[in-house]
Design an enzyme around this catalytic site. Structure first.
Site, PDB file in Angstrom:
ATOM      1  N   GLU A 274       0.954  -1.255   0.035  1.00 43.69           N
ATOM      2  CA  GLU A 274      -0.102   0.045  -0.063  1.00 43.69           C
ATOM      3  C   GLU A 274       0.921   1.257  -0.002  1.00 43.69           C
ATOM      4  O   GLU A 274       1.391   1.740   1.029  1.00 43.69           O
ATOM      5  CB  GLU A 274      -0.873  -0.090   1.083  1.00 43.69           C
ATOM      6  CG  GLU A 274      -2.093   0.991   1.100  1.00 43.69           C
ATOM      7  CD  GLU A 274      -2.898   0.967   2.413  1.00 43.69           C
ATOM      8  OE1 GLU A 274      -3.734   2.001   2.698  1.00 43.69           O
ATOM      9  OE2 GLU A 274      -2.448  -0.028   3.161  1.00 43.69           O
TER      10      GLU A 274
ATOM     11  N   ASN B 149     -12.451   5.750   1.915  1.00 48.31           N
ATOM     12  CA  ASN B 149     -11.346   6.206   2.927  1.00 48.31           C
ATOM     13  C   ASN B 149     -10.117   6.744   1.971  1.00 48.31           C
ATOM     14  O   ASN B 149      -9.783   6.081   1.260  1.00 48.31           O
ATOM     15  CB  ASN B 149     -10.950   5.165   3.737  1.00 48.31           C
ATOM     16  CG  ASN B 149     -12.159   5.016   4.645  1.00 48.31           C
ATOM     17  OD1 ASN B 149     -12.434   3.720   4.875  1.00 48.31           O
ATOM     18  ND2 ASN B 149     -12.443   5.847   5.736  1.00 48.31           N
TER      19      ASN B 149
ATOM     20  N   GLY C 168     -18.054   0.469  10.961  1.00 47.26           N
ATOM     21  CA  GLY C 168     -19.039   1.626  11.275  1.00 47.26           C
ATOM     22  C   GLY C 168     -18.291   2.664  11.816  1.00 47.26           C
ATOM     23  O   GLY C 168     -19.105   3.761  11.935  1.00 47.26           O
TER      24      GLY C 168
ATOM     25  N   ASP D  77      -8.089  -4.207   7.504  1.00 46.48           N
ATOM     26  CA  ASP D  77      -6.851  -3.139   7.560  1.00 46.48           C
ATOM     27  C   ASP D  77      -6.345  -3.258   8.881  1.00 46.48           C
ATOM     28  O   ASP D  77      -6.298  -2.060   9.523  1.00 46.48           O
ATOM     29  CB  ASP D  77      -7.764  -1.793   7.244  1.00 46.48           C
ATOM     30  CG  ASP D  77      -6.490  -0.501   6.888  1.00 46.48           C
ATOM     31  OD1 ASP D  77      -5.787  -1.013   6.465  1.00 46.48           O
ATOM     32  OD2 ASP D  77      -7.066   0.533   7.229  1.00 46.48           O
TER      33      ASP D  77
END
Length: 381
Positions: free
Chosen positions: A128, A218, A247, A271
């Site tokens: 990432e 995100n 959430g 994640d």
């Protein structure tokens, strides 16, 4: 290892649920799925209700067991992370390296190649960064975010040849469509993330071979009235999209919208960070202290830094809060992410690895088998 017969639970095979079936394990493989009354002799385990499902598949795990993936001792870190997530129900994972130096990136790639066939649950790597958009860094160290070079392309293509899967999150601001095309041709799965890009830039990346969007909603350009951004591209173009279903990263209403528009293209990711599978209250990340409280991980300036989430918890959120059918939520954490990286895992079928999880009727994890061996469940599962 002898024959083990699992009975007494509803069976989810990666696609749909079945009643009255038993799963026969022999050694590290699934030998058969049979009606309970037709099972052979062997050690029987009555699961007393609940649901038996394939071992879960997580394509974004930055850390676990107290460590982050880095270039310091990467082979040991990979083993620790894979073991920690197996205890949390994810028997197949892509350990994920967040943005770091070129030297550490090369060290992790080499360690990943060395881990193949040696580390249970290791399905490949997810990088990432570091080729992200400085406008959307999240908690990634800004000093290491940089454009892709020819040397980077060659390094990644070479590493992919030695890995079962290599997922690479990039931003159009840091890579060209030509880069994406070359990486895709070499077998690298290219994802878009940490990007402030336009719909047109996302479309160009998709045309070049990008097929995934990392943690939808995100660290990306949002859907607007005059510019759809990466969120709009993810929801309207045929991208597979990872979703952090806690959430916090995505509210329930936005997650339901994603389910409605992306449907079968959505898959669940944790994640997860170093604290996964531990009772640690924080950890250090690139010189920042990350604090764990109220089921979230945050920097000193209150930026979300990964998630304090396991895949069974994400499944529970999808069923209990989003109202998804259990089969749909389970598929998002088993067969769907496995198929995305070209793996035959995430299913229960004869001949496949004996990786399974048992969940209660309330979606709590009770047991995990990896390679036919019952694992010690994490106390934080």
């Amino acid at each position: 290892m002898g024959r083990v017969i699992l009975t007494g639970a509803r069976l989810f095979d990666g696609t749909r649920c079945h009643d009255g079936q038993a799963v026969v394990l022999e050694g590290d493989r699934i030998a058969a799925i049979l009606p309970v009354q037709e099972t052979p002799e062997g050690a029987r385990i009555d699961l007393d209700g609940g649901l038996l499902a394939p071992g879960l598949i997580d394509l974004q795990v930055n850390g676990g067991g107290g460590v982050m993936l880095s270039g310091d001792d990467p082979l040991s870190e990979i083993a620790t992370i894979c073991a920690a997530h197996a205890r949390l129900g994810a028997t197949g994972v892509l350990p994920t390296l967040i943005t770091t130096s070129a030297r550490q990136t090369r060290a992790v790639l080499a360690a990943g190649v060395a881990a193949v066939g040696r580390v249970p649950g290791f399905l490949g790597l997810h990088l990432e960064g570091p080729h992200l958009d400085p406008k959307r860094p999240g908690c990634h160290p800004a000093q290491h975010i940089r454009p892709m070079t020819e040397e980077d392309v060659l390094t990644l293509c070479e590493a992919r040849a030695g890995l079962p899967a290599l997922l690479l999150t990039v931003a159009p601001a840091a890579v060209t469509p030509a880069h994406i095309a070359r990486l895709t041709e070499a077998g690298v799965m290219v994802a878009l993330g940490h990007a402030d890009c336009s719909m047109a830039e996302a479309q160009a990346a998709h045309d070049a071979g990008a097929r995934v969007v990392t943690h939808l909603f995100n660290a990306m350009s949002q859907l607007g009235s005059r510019e759809p951004g990466l969120v709009g591209a993810a929801l309207s173009l045929p991208f597979a999209c990872g979703l952090i279903a806690d959430g916090l990263h995505v509210c329930a209403d936005s997650a339901r919208l994603a389910v409605r528009l992306a449907g079968a293209r959505l898959f669940l990711v944790s994640d997860a960070m170093a604290v996964a599978g531990t009772d640690l209250t924080g950890f250090d990340l690139a010189g920042q202290r990350i604090h764990r409280a109220n089921r979230s991980l945050r920097t000193e300036n209150d930026t979300l830094a990964g998630a304090d989430l396991s895949l069974p918890q994400a499944i529970r959120f999808c069923v209990k809060v989003l109202g998804l059918p259990p089969e749909q939520a389970l598929t998002m954490a088993t067969a769907r992410p496995a198929a995305l990286i070209g793996s035959n895992r995430g299913r229960i079928a004869p001949g496949l690895p004996a990786d399974l999880v048992h969940l209660t009727g309330d979606w709590q994890l009770t047991r995990v088998w990896q390679g036919g061996q019952l694992q010690a469940k994490s106390p934080t599962a």
